[in-house]
Design an enzyme around this catalytic site. Structure first.
Site, PDB file in Angstrom:
ATOM      1  CG  HIS A 189      11.799 -64.039  28.534  1.00 17.34           C
ATOM      2  ND1 HIS A 189      12.595 -63.205  29.303  1.00 17.34           N
ATOM      3  CD2 HIS A 189      12.648 -64.761  27.750  1.00 17.34           C
ATOM      4  CE1 HIS A 189      13.863 -63.424  29.001  1.00 17.34           C
ATOM      5  NE2 HIS A 189      13.919 -64.364  28.067  1.00 17.34           N
ATOM      6  CB  CYS A 190      11.012 -61.355  23.412  1.00 17.87           C
ATOM      7  SG  CYS A 190      11.401 -61.506  21.647  1.00 17.87           S
ATOM      8  N   GLY A 191      12.670 -64.454  23.580  1.00 20.82           N
ATOM      9  CA  GLY A 191      13.984 -65.062  23.435  1.00 20.82           C
ATOM     10  C   GLY A 191      14.841 -64.360  22.402  1.00 20.82           C
TER      11      GLY A 191
END
Length: 393
Positions: A189-191
């Site tokens: 998951h890429c913030g």
């Protein structure tokens, strides 16, 4: 000379911080200052900050910080997206304000004003594309197709049901606790994107990293040509050698030229240093993910394989230890043999060394061309996937 040493120290410290942050957890740095700096940057500094806040402001302040952390790190939010847009917008503004007045110049033509804006626009386009593209959400309608596209290897993936979505969990998928959905070929998951990186948008994510790497390098080179053009147009080298009597050699001229650049064009120098640091980060991150694409592995699977391999090594070591103990007991009960020579004993391999040989069997690695094509053209975008879907419905 003082300016030279200042720049060298600044560069070495920047390199130390970047290497420690990116590579400090590697086994080769275990027990070294780089590992300790990595711990401080990733965990220690925040832990000390919480302790300081707790001792000064009390437990309510800690709870407020933890609630902000929960919102920023554990729930979908656009904070990092806004920060990205602010960084790229402010950087471009300072480049335009400080350097566009020198374009066209001695080495750069006027069209770089427009190519730079076009480059930033394409970078923002890849950012938005990665942020809002479907990463490959697994639903009840397409779960059977994903199960056909990615078979279970019965090593790190076995047939099971997602406890949250209540649907079968295809191989290579993972339920993202932040997005609250199952994602096919889940990487992470890429913030910064406020989105998962999965089967359908890994290609956009790789394009985003590569383009921004080229964009930073382009900015460094363009600013370098701007400064070189100013040196040429203002005849700085000629003035230093003729009017100040400095020897016309790189060793003698370099400190004076650098001092002049820092005094007259410090904004461009700072921008070049900033872009160089970001380039190192982007190059490291892109290289890591390019290697994952080459072997058809994801970040999530890398962690799973590490845990599995460590478990296998421990099992093999336990078996080897049991076998060695059994052999020693049998040797004590049998006839006593003459002892081996010291040299033979010294060079004999321990059975525990042989037990450490564990082979990774990645069934999804089908060769570099097939692996890269799977990233460029994910299975869910192919006609065969759609035909499987129509047959199952």
């Amino acid at each position: 000379m003082d300016v030279q040493w200042l720049l060298i120290i600044h560069g070495l410290l920047t390199l130390l911080v970047v290497v420690s942050f990116l590579c400090g957890q590697w086994p080769i740095f275990e027990g070294t200052p780089i590992q300790r700096i990595h711990y401080f940057l990733t965990f220690g500094a925040y832990d000390y900050f919480l302790r300081f806040v707790g001792s000064v402001f009390g437990e309510k302040a800690i709870n407020a910080i933890l609630s902000v952390e929960y919102f920023c790190c554990d729930r979908p939010n656009p904070v990092l997206q806004i920060i990205y847009l602010a960084i790229i917008g402010i950087t471009y503004y300072f480049i335009a304000k400080s350097s566009f007045s020198y374009i066209p110049g001695y080495y750069l033509s006027g069209f770089h004003r427009y190519t730079s804006l076009l480059g930033v626009g394409i970078g923002v386009f890849f950012f938005l594309l990665t942020s809002f593209a479907d990463p490959g959400t697994v639903k009840a309608e397409n779960v059977s197709q994903y199960q056909s596209a990615y078979p279970y290897d019965n090593i790190i993936y076995t047939e099971k049901e997602c406890s949250t979505c209540k649907i079968p969990k295809p191989a290579r998928s993972k339920h993202c606790s932040i997005c609250n959905r199952c994602v096919a070929r889940f990487d992470h998951h890429c913030g910064w994107m406020n989105n998962c990186i999965g089967e359908r948008n890994t290609r956009y994510f790789m394009a985003f990293l590569l383009w921004h790497l080229f964009l930073c390098l382009y900015g460094i080179v363009a600013l370098g040509f701007v400064l070189a053009g100013r040196l040429k147009e203002l005849r700085v080298v000629y003035i230093l050698t003729v009017y100040y009597g400095i020897e016309n050699s790189f060793r003698k001229l370099a400190p004076h030229v650098v001092q002049w650049l820092l005094g007259s064009y410090n904004t461009q120098i700072l921008l070049m240093v900033f872009l160089a640091v970001v380039s190192l980060l982007l190059a490291s991150f892109f290289g890591y993910h390019a290697n994952l694409c080459r072997t058809n592995t994801t970040t999530n699977e890398t962690v799973k394989w590490q845990d599995h391999m460590n478990w296998l090594r421990k099992v093999n070591e336990a078996r080897a230890s049991a076998a060695a103990l059994k052999a020693s007991i049998n040797g004590m009960s049998s006839e006593r043999k003459p002892p081996d020579s010291k040299w033979k004993t010294f060079f004999r391999r321990s059975p525990l060394e042989d037990s450490g040989a564990v082979v990774k069997n990645n069934i999804y690695d089908k060769g570099i061309l097939h692996n890269v094509w799977e990233v460029i053209s994910p299975p869910s975008t192919r006609r065969s996937f759609l035909r499987t879907k129509s047959k199952s419905s």
